[in-house]
Enzyme design. Structure first.
Site, PDB file in Angstrom:
ATOM      1  CB  SER A  98       1.689  -0.678   3.789  1.00 28.22           C
ATOM      2  OG  SER A  98       2.999  -0.484   3.307  1.00 28.22           O
ATOM      3  CE1 TYR A 100      -0.665   4.432   1.628  1.00 30.72           C
ATOM      4  CE2 TYR A 100       1.546   3.592   1.988  1.00 30.72           C
ATOM      5  CZ  TYR A 100       0.213   3.379   1.691  1.00 30.72           C
ATOM      6  OH  TYR A 100      -0.245   2.109   1.451  1.00 30.72           O
TER       7      TYR A 100
END
Length: 345
Positions: free
Chosen positions: A145, A158
């Site tokens: 990501s 995260y």
């Protein structure tokens, strides 16, 4: 039947295959006629993913497993090779997260996110390499990501996991290059995506969670993952112009980006809807499909605003075009940041 008539079918493992990017990725490999092993906890999602794979022209193997359990992942890898053949490609994509300020996340919740979203990748890669290295063949794709480089508020667990994957994968890549093996690992850095995770993530926000716009459909990510698996010599791929912009801005002016995200990062990750008791169950500790056996599919609730294509992602497959795009983006960012500084004075 697969439309890739000249493609030699391969054995592919997709971890986190029951929904979202993993679900779309499994379908994309199946469309080539590949044999796809589907790993996740939720049985309903896995069974539906297997149906998708078969309809797309592939062969499916369902393996309910918690990727946080290293032994379970190893046993799943052994079953894949027994039933589908030697593993050619392993995709790590399992997800867990908590939407909340860091001070409102419990220690066991933070640990659980880390065990799934980081150590799950480690366990999967270890199981894959144990089989690929003796054969001197194979590729591991780490689904990452933009948050692997740039942390944002409300997703500290995260972001920490994605940063950890980035550093660990770089170390592993260096070791593989040193050894002379033809086995490769690569990483795909993704933008905000329209996946069901925003309905099943554990959230302590006052309003319902959403991805930070611009939002892309999970098939955009899936195409990038398949391409990366076929071309793992590249150290990583960036998907979406927002990913490029975020990573370049973070490299050029991280302090300004800190302040910008402090002002905008809370509102941009929430809709106007209250986060009430009717919102679906969190999947941190249990599969989101629950006792009723609900399949959440690949898409979330943002179809109306999600882009189904990314010119940048297509350009990233061609170095010369990407270099030009990055140069233009960098110039635009420089101008924008200069304007931002003037406004701040």
């Amino acid at each position: 039947m697969s439309t890739h008539r000249h493609h030699q079918p391969r054995t592919v493992v997709v971890a986190g295959a029951s929904g979202g990017v993993g679900r779309a990725t499994a379908r994309a490999f199946a469309a080539r006629g590949d044999r796809v092993a589907l790993l996740a906890r939720g049985r309903a999602g896995l069974d539906a993913a297997a149906d998708d794979v078969r309809r797309a022209g592939g062969e499916a193997l369902v393996l309910p497993v918690d990727v946080a359990d290293a032994q379970a992942v190893e046993e799943a890898a052994a079953r894949v090779e027994e039933e589908l053949g030697p593993i050619d490609i392993w995709v790590n994509n399992a997800f867990a997260g908590v939407f909340a300020p860091f001070t409102e996340i419990e220690a066991d919740e933070f640990r659980r996110v880390t065990e799934v979203a980081y150590l799950g990748y480690v366990h999967g890669t270890r199981a894959a390499l144990r089989r690929m290295l003796p054969r001197d063949h194979g590729a591991v794709v780490q689904v990452g990501s933009a948050l692997a480089y740039r942390g944002i508020p409300l997703q500290s667990a995260y972001c920490g996991a994605k940063h950890a994957i980035q550093g660990w994968n770089e170390s592993l890549r260096c070791e593989l290059l040193h050894s002379g093996t033809r086995v490769r690992t690569t990483m795909v850095q993704l933008p905000a995506l329209n996946t069901p995770q925003f309905d099943w993530v554990l959230s302590r926000l006052p309003h319902r969670a959403q991805p930070v716009p611009p939002i892309y459909q999970p098939e955009v990510a899936a195409r990038a993952v398949v391409h990366a698996a076929e071309h793992p010599g590249r150290r990583e791929y960036w998907v979406g112009i927002s990913t490029v912009g975020t990573l370049l801005a973070n490299a050029v002016a991280p302090g300004l980006l800190d302040r910008y995200l402090a002002r905008t990062g809370y509102s941009s990750q929430q809709t106007g809807e209250d986060n009430g008791p009717d919102v679906g169950p969190a999947n941190l500790w249990h599969p989101a499909d629950g006792p009723e056996g609900r399949d959440h599919g690949a898409h979330g609730r943002f179809d109306a605003v999600a882009a189904s294509g990314s010119p940048q992602a297509s350009a990233s497959r061609h170095h010369a075009v990407l270099a030009g795009a990055v140069a233009l983006t960098g110039a635009a960012l420089a101008v924008g940041l200069a304007g931002y500084r003037r406004c701040r004075r």
